[in-house]
Design an enzyme around this catalytic site. Structure first.
Site, PDB file in Angstrom:
ATOM      1  N   GLU A 224       0.811  -1.224   0.000  1.00 47.45           N
ATOM      2  CA  GLU A 224       0.000   0.000   0.000  1.00 47.45           C
ATOM      3  C   GLU A 224       0.841   1.269   0.000  1.00 47.45           C
ATOM      4  O   GLU A 224       0.598   2.205  -0.760  1.00 47.45           O
ATOM      5  CB  GLU A 224      -0.927  -0.004   1.229  1.00 47.45           C
ATOM      6  CG  GLU A 224      -1.916   1.145   1.275  1.00 47.45           C
ATOM      7  CD  GLU A 224      -2.964   1.058   0.181  1.00 47.45           C
ATOM      8  OE1 GLU A 224      -3.783   0.145   0.235  1.00 47.45           O
ATOM      9  OE2 GLU A 224      -2.945   1.887  -0.736  1.00 47.45           O
TER      10      GLU A 224
ATOM     11  N   ASP B 164       0.824   4.099  -2.973  1.00 47.67           N
ATOM     12  CA  ASP B 164       0.327   5.454  -2.717  1.00 47.67           C
ATOM     13  C   ASP B 164       1.389   6.513  -2.990  1.00 47.67           C
ATOM     14  O   ASP B 164       1.091   7.577  -3.534  1.00 47.67           O
ATOM     15  CB  ASP B 164      -0.157   5.572  -1.262  1.00 47.67           C
ATOM     16  CG  ASP B 164      -1.322   4.641  -0.962  1.00 47.67           C
ATOM     17  OD1 ASP B 164      -1.785   3.950  -1.885  1.00 47.67           O
ATOM     18  OD2 ASP B 164      -1.762   4.588   0.207  1.00 47.67           O
TER      19      ASP B 164
ATOM     20  N   SER C 175      -7.363   2.010  -4.151  1.00 46.59           N
ATOM     21  CA  SER C 175      -6.165   2.521  -3.495  1.00 46.59           C
ATOM     22  C   SER C 175      -5.254   3.244  -4.457  1.00 46.59           C
ATOM     23  O   SER C 175      -4.460   4.086  -4.056  1.00 46.59           O
ATOM     24  CB  SER C 175      -5.340   1.369  -2.946  1.00 46.59           C
ATOM     25  OG  SER C 175      -5.838   0.953  -1.751  1.00 46.59           O
TER      26      SER C 175
END
Ligand code: NAG
Ligand code: NAG
Ligand code: NAG
Ligand code: NAG
Ligand code: NAG
Ligand code: NAG
Ligand code: NAG
Length: 574
Positions: free
Chosen positions: A288, A292, A485
């Protein structure tokens, strides 16, 4: 907006809730908050040790919570004469400072019981304090138990019900953590989605710019995002990081070298650690953080990226991390003008309503101050909450009407709804005015699909969407990531680039977007996604797909559609 609920429990429930404290059962207690069952995944290990120290917080009754929401709309509705005249920190806090009577009542009560309290939000509307379990049980007519959270593998101390002492009624909205059972924040890696993540590049109609997947080059082509660097160093893009979401510095460098050869590969981001969090590159991470960071630094060319990394030092369950993060942001004179978060949870099975409302209201404070808060709608389709597989369940923070929820698409020409894009309707917040016409148009035409499994009078989400498939990321090796995401950081990056140009033009940043997005001009500026669906299957046992279709107009898969940079500039009056 913030209401605390009180109700009488039936004797049977009271017995269940207070099992082990027989002395309470005879009393007719008016509980302030109670839950009738434990969320699935939690089991009681029995009463918590009487000596164990509990860290609790009071949410104090605020001066003018409705005034805050009016002020938010006043500066965010493009039809308002005050559009863009965002409030300062002090102007915003005026609405949410606790009422003097509440401060006095809480202070007197803390003194009387020899408990020391400290303000834990900039406006003083949260007070933190510590006390032993035995004292908490007595003062709040509670029965704090230790519960095992089997999914997270941790123990938390909670109570199924509690009462507010009479001196605090009307002054304290609720006590936290008590009846909310949240597992630690989950990133986009869903355990419930069973369908394979399809490689977007193996589809038809792949544009030349996207032959290597949904790379920065591809996104620049599809959404017309400029590669020219932003110029203003005070125009920041904030990215929420959570425990485990380590973003590798050397990974970013390789990512930029390979996929943004036109910019300096040593382009970096800064880290702000909260609750003991640090982006410690020696620790193992989940992807993640790399996703990001690589798709903000790699897309928002030249915009300073701040990684707001929340650790778990102050947390007994996930909610406190959200709270500590937003309180950190609210404490800044100049918080990042755009924030993106790719973390979230299920709404109802994890959070009580007052707790969720209070956090949503803190997001409204950021909005009033000119911050655009983007959140991934998550990757669970219509929801596969273990709590109730029949009904759909909304996700948090997308359920909050004051954030902009970003869903996902797949394929490039045309984009279609991505099968795991979370969307639907919350049980906690009514449909806000700004989206009433868009949502009722959908309900009228398509609402019979899945009727009864969702709440037709709730806020619908997502609001917008972007590509959620085929993102190459680098973490020592290359692989393709998928998820909302990825979509949220990309949209956030586009907005940060718009804000840079707004600043050059001497104009305020975009701020809270939703009234603008749902305006006639806003709808026209987005590319409506009209095919695909969010039909995922939830468990090995239940193989029947459940979901909504992406259709003309707003829908609970892709919202109003996907952005295009040129049209965003026009929408922003540039
Ligand atoms: C109050 O707390 C302090 C420190 O925790 C302790 O020393 C003191 O004895 C307490 N007083 C009463 C009246 O309980
Ligand atoms: C795709 O990757 C190859 C090999 O790295 C590179 O030469 C080419 O320019 C890339 N094409 C696009 C459109 O990104
Ligand atoms: C980026 O910042 C981190 C933390 O300060 C540092 O360790 C790293 O070397 C920097 N990366 C580059 C390419 O300068
Ligand atoms: C980072 O983690 C490593 C491995 O646990 C540890 O040895 C080191 O002290 C940590 N560094 C910081 C700055 O916390
Ligand atoms: C799930 O929702 C359905 C429909 O509202 C309801 O009948 C059922 O009792 C719920 N199941 C649980 C375990 O809450
Ligand atoms: C549906 O949403 C409305 C509006 O927020 C709310 O009042 C109602 O309680 C919700 N229904 C359920 C079953 O939660
Ligand atoms: C959803 O879309 C998939 C293709 O992505 C298709 O195979 C399936 O039939 C669709 N499901 C429904 C219920 O329309």
């Amino acid at each position: 907006m913030v209401q605390s609920t009180s109700w009488f429990l039936s004797l049977a429930l009271a017995h269940f809730a207070l099992a082990g404290s027989s002395s309470y059962i005879a009393r007719s207690l008016q509980y302030h908050e109670a839950r009738s069952s434990m969320p699935s995944g939690f089991t009681s290990l029995g009463p918590a040790s009487p000596d164990q120290t509990l860290k609790l917080r009071f949410a104090l009754s605020q001066t003018d919570p409705e005034g805050l929401i009016s002020a938010l709309y006043d500066v965010s509705d493009p039809a308002s004469p005050n559009y863009g005249k965002h409030l300062s920190k002090v102007e915003t806090e005026r609405f949410v400072v606790p009422k003097p009577a509440a401060v006095n009542a809480v202070n007197a009560w803390l003194r009387e019981h020899n408990i020391s309290g400290t303000a834990s939000s900039p406006a003083g509307d949260w007070i933190s304090f510590q006390l032993p379990v035995s004292q908490a049980n007595e003062l709040f007519s509670a029965n704090f138990n230790t519960f095992k959270d089997s999914r997270a593998g941790i123990d938390v101390v909670r109570t199924m019900a509690y009462a507010l002492p009479p001196e605090l009624q009307g002054h304290v909205d609720f006590v936290h953590p008590t009846v909310s059972f949240a597992t630690p924040a989950s990133g986009h890696k869903s355990v419930h989605v069973k369908r394979t993540l399809v490689d977007a590049t193996k589809r038809d109609n792949v544009p030349a710019a996207c032959v290597n997947g949904t790379t920065p080059t591809c996104l620049q082509y599809v959404y017309k995002i400029p590669a020219t660097p932003a110029v203003h160093k005070d125009n920041q893009l904030g990215v929420t990081g959570r425990q485990g979401g380590i973003a590798g510095y050397s990974f970013l460098e390789t990512f930029l070298e390979t996929l943004r050869p036109d910019i300096d590969p040593s382009t970096n981001f800064t880290v702000i650690g909260i609750d003991g969090g640090s982006n410690n590159n020696s620790l193992p991470g989940v992807s993640e953080g790399n996703l990001d960071i690589q798709y903000t630094v790699g897309i928002a060319t030249g915009v300073p990226v701040v990684y707001v990394f929340v650790g778990e030092q102050n947390q007994d369950g996930e909610y406190d991390g959200w709270l500590d993060e937003v309180n950190y942001l609210l404490a800044q004179e100049n918080p990042p003008q755009v924030m993106t978060s790719s973390w979230g949870a299920y709404e109802e099975s994890q959070y009580s309503q007052p707790v969720t409302e209070r956090l949503c209201q803190a997001y409204a404070q950021l909005g009033a101050r000119g911050v655009s808060l983007l959140v991934a709608s998550l990757d669970e389709g219509v929801g596969c909450s273990p709590a109730n597989i029949t009904n759909f369940e909304a996700t948090f923070p997308s359920n909050c009407p004051y954030v902009t929820s970003v869903g996902g698409t797949i394929n490039y020409d045309p984009e279609e709804g991505w099968f795991a894009s979370s969307g639907g309707f919350t049980n906690y917040f009514p449909t806000p005015d700004y989206q009433k016409s868009a949502v009722s148009a959908w309900l009228e035409k398509y609402g019979s699909q899945n009727a009864g499994r969702y709440n037709a009078s709730g806020r619908g989400f997502p609001d917008i969407s972007a590509l959620a498939s085929g993102y190459p990321i680098y973490e020592g090796f290359w692989f393709d990531e998928a998820g909302t995401s990825a979509a949220s950081p990309v949209v956030a990056s586009m907005l940060a680039l718009v804000n840079d140009r707004l600043e050059s033009a001497g104009k305020p940043p975009l701020g809270w977007l939703n009234p603008l997005l749902y305006s006639e001009k806003g709808i026209a500026a987005l590319t409506d996604i009209v095919s695909g669906n969010s039909s995922i299957t939830c468990t090995e046992d239940d193989q029947s797909p459940r979901g909504f279709d992406a259709v003309p107009g707003w829908d609970p898969v892709t919202g109003l559609g996907t952005p295009s940079f040129d049209k965003l500039l026009e929408l922003a009056g540039l």
